[in-house]
Design an enzyme around this catalytic site. Structure first.
Site, PDB file in Angstrom:
ATOM      1  N   GLN A   9       0.824  -1.198   0.000  1.00  0.00           N
ATOM      2  CA  GLN A   9       0.000   0.000   0.000  1.00  0.00           C
ATOM      3  C   GLN A   9       0.863   1.254   0.000  1.00  0.00           C
ATOM      4  OE1 GLN A   9      -3.693  -0.637   1.837  1.00  0.00           O
ATOM      5  NE2 GLN A   9      -3.872   1.421   2.635  1.00  0.00           N
ATOM      6  N   SER A  94       3.602  -6.641   2.547  1.00  0.00           N
ATOM      7  CA  SER A  94       2.259  -6.567   3.133  1.00  0.00           C
ATOM      8  C   SER A  94       1.242  -7.139   2.149  1.00  0.00           C
ATOM      9  CB  SER A  94       1.943  -5.124   3.536  1.00  0.00           C
ATOM     10  OG  SER A  94       0.771  -5.060   4.310  1.00  0.00           O
ATOM     11  N   LEU A  95       0.305  -6.318   1.623  1.00  0.00           N
ATOM     12  CA  LEU A  95      -0.672  -6.862   0.680  1.00  0.00           C
ATOM     13  C   LEU A  95       0.018  -7.478  -0.527  1.00  0.00           C
ATOM     14  CD1 LEU A  95      -1.531  -5.293  -2.257  1.00  0.00           C
ATOM     15  CD2 LEU A  95      -1.814  -3.436  -0.649  1.00  0.00           C
ATOM     16  N   ARG A 119      -9.832  -7.912   3.296  1.00  0.00           N
ATOM     17  CA  ARG A 119      -8.729  -7.515   4.169  1.00  0.00           C
ATOM     18  C   ARG A 119      -8.772  -6.016   4.443  1.00  0.00           C
ATOM     19  NH1 ARG A 119      -3.123  -6.145   3.410  1.00  0.00           N
ATOM     20  NH2 ARG A 119      -1.699  -7.168   4.887  1.00  0.00           N
ATOM     21  N   HIS A 203      -0.686  -3.772  10.925  1.00  0.00           N
ATOM     22  CA  HIS A 203       0.407  -4.619  11.421  1.00  0.00           C
ATOM     23  C   HIS A 203       0.748  -4.353  12.888  1.00  0.00           C
ATOM     24  CE1 HIS A 203       1.006  -6.268   7.463  1.00  0.00           C
ATOM     25  NE2 HIS A 203       1.102  -5.048   6.963  1.00  0.00           N
ATOM     26  N   GLN A 252       0.211 -12.302   9.562  1.00  0.00           N
ATOM     27  CA  GLN A 252       0.718 -11.080   8.954  1.00  0.00           C
ATOM     28  C   GLN A 252      -0.139  -9.865   9.288  1.00  0.00           C
ATOM     29  OE1 GLN A 252      -0.355  -9.317   5.507  1.00  0.00           O
ATOM     30  NE2 GLN A 252       1.382  -9.991   4.265  1.00  0.00           N
TER      31      GLN A 252
END
Length: 311
Positions: A9, A94-95, A119, A203, A252
């Site tokens: 992101q 991440s994503l 998500r 996170h 995660q």
């Protein structure tokens, strides 16, 4: 050895994917498949905005993934450069880990899009707007960031979210703790602390409701063994077992993105070339982590043609 890597992101921008779609029917097919899977005109938002709508995490996450997969499909189908033949590992920030799994054939495109939409929605719903925050600590390594986070936490949540590279670590938690951390940062060795314009504290343990939601969704999702090993964010180690992939994706949501360690681990495994697909954030980050490796970013048709020539 080569690793294909996929951005997270922050790499979204209005107009993303437009030139690629104009030049390639393969790219247009990807964007249409994602629109159909989500039941929304995401590609229109990607092209026309408004920026605040694209930045909404439930839109940004599938949009960034769609743009990267469209780029990869053009490389594979029109350039003849197949990931399974040319990449030894994949990884994503991440994503981007979901994108990496999709790219490696572990999760199909429609399922990946729906998982990332969920998500984003679950992350946004986990903490009321204004109650959480994130900050980038510049000129700080992981040790300094952990000291700052611990000093700022008091009775609130404040943890390291992203260990990005040797000069940038991101912390996440309650807004009060993040504000304290920004005030403490220079005294504890950081050059600068910047509050990030995010709508939720990603996170960190405050994301547990989102982790629960993703756990339920991933239990129902079909996950295959990837064509090449995927370096997981929370372990900085390669994984191929579908059940392990499922578990690590849940971890995660609340866990630290160990990107610096992942790059170093891939380098230690023999990777000397990193190819970022669909963004221009990770390539420079890789060079700060491992100056001796080759790192390129592939976004435009010209980039794709250059990669194909070099392959």
């Amino acid at each position: 050895m080569r690793a294909f890597i996929f951005p997270g992101q922050g790499s979204q921008s209005v107009g993303m994917g437009q030139a690629l779609a104009a030049a390639s029917a393969t790219a247009r097919e990807v964007f249409q498949e994602v629109d159909d899977a989500l039941g929304q005109r995401l590609f229109r938002i990607m092209g026309e905005g408004p920026p605040d709508e694209l930045t909404l995490t439930q839109n940004a996450q599938p949009a960034i993934m769609a743009n990267a997969i469209a780029t990869l499909r053009v490389i594979e189908r029109e350039g003849g450069v197949r990931l399974a033949d040319k990449a030894d590992y994949v990884a994503g920030h991440s994503l981007g880990e979901y994108t990496a799994l999709c790219a490696a054939g572990a999760i199909d495109l429609a399922t990946t899009a729906r998982l990332l939409k969920l998500r984003g929605l679950a992350m946004q719903a986990a903490v009321p707007v204004g109650q959480g925050g994130m900050a980038a600590l510049l000129g700080a390594d992981l040790r300094i960031a952990q000291i700052i986070a611990e000093a700022a936490a008091e009775d609130d949540v404040c943890t390291v979210a992203n260990d990005n590279d040797p000069t940038q670590v991101v912390i996440s938690g309650s807004k009060a703790a993040i504000d304290r951390a920004i005030g403490l940062a220079k005294d504890h060795g950081a050059k600068r602390a910047i509050a990030l314009p995010v709508s939720a504290p990603f996170h960190c343990p405050l994301m547990q409701p989102a982790a629960d939601a993703m756990g339920a969704a991933l239990d129902e999702a079909r996950i295959e063994a990837p064509l090449v090993p995927v370096y997981a964010n929370v372990t900085a180690a390669p994984v191929t077992d579908p059940d392990t992939i499922r578990r690590l994706l849940v971890e995660q949501v609340t866990g630290m993105v160990r990107w610096r360690e992942s790059v170093l681990a891939m380098q230690s495994a023999g990777v000397d070339r990193f190819v970022e697909i669909g963004g221009k954030v990770l390539g420079p980050m890789v060079k700060r982590i491992a100056p001796d490796v080759d790192a390129i970013s592939v976004v435009t048709m010209d980039d794709i043609e250059a990669l194909v020539r070099d392959s």
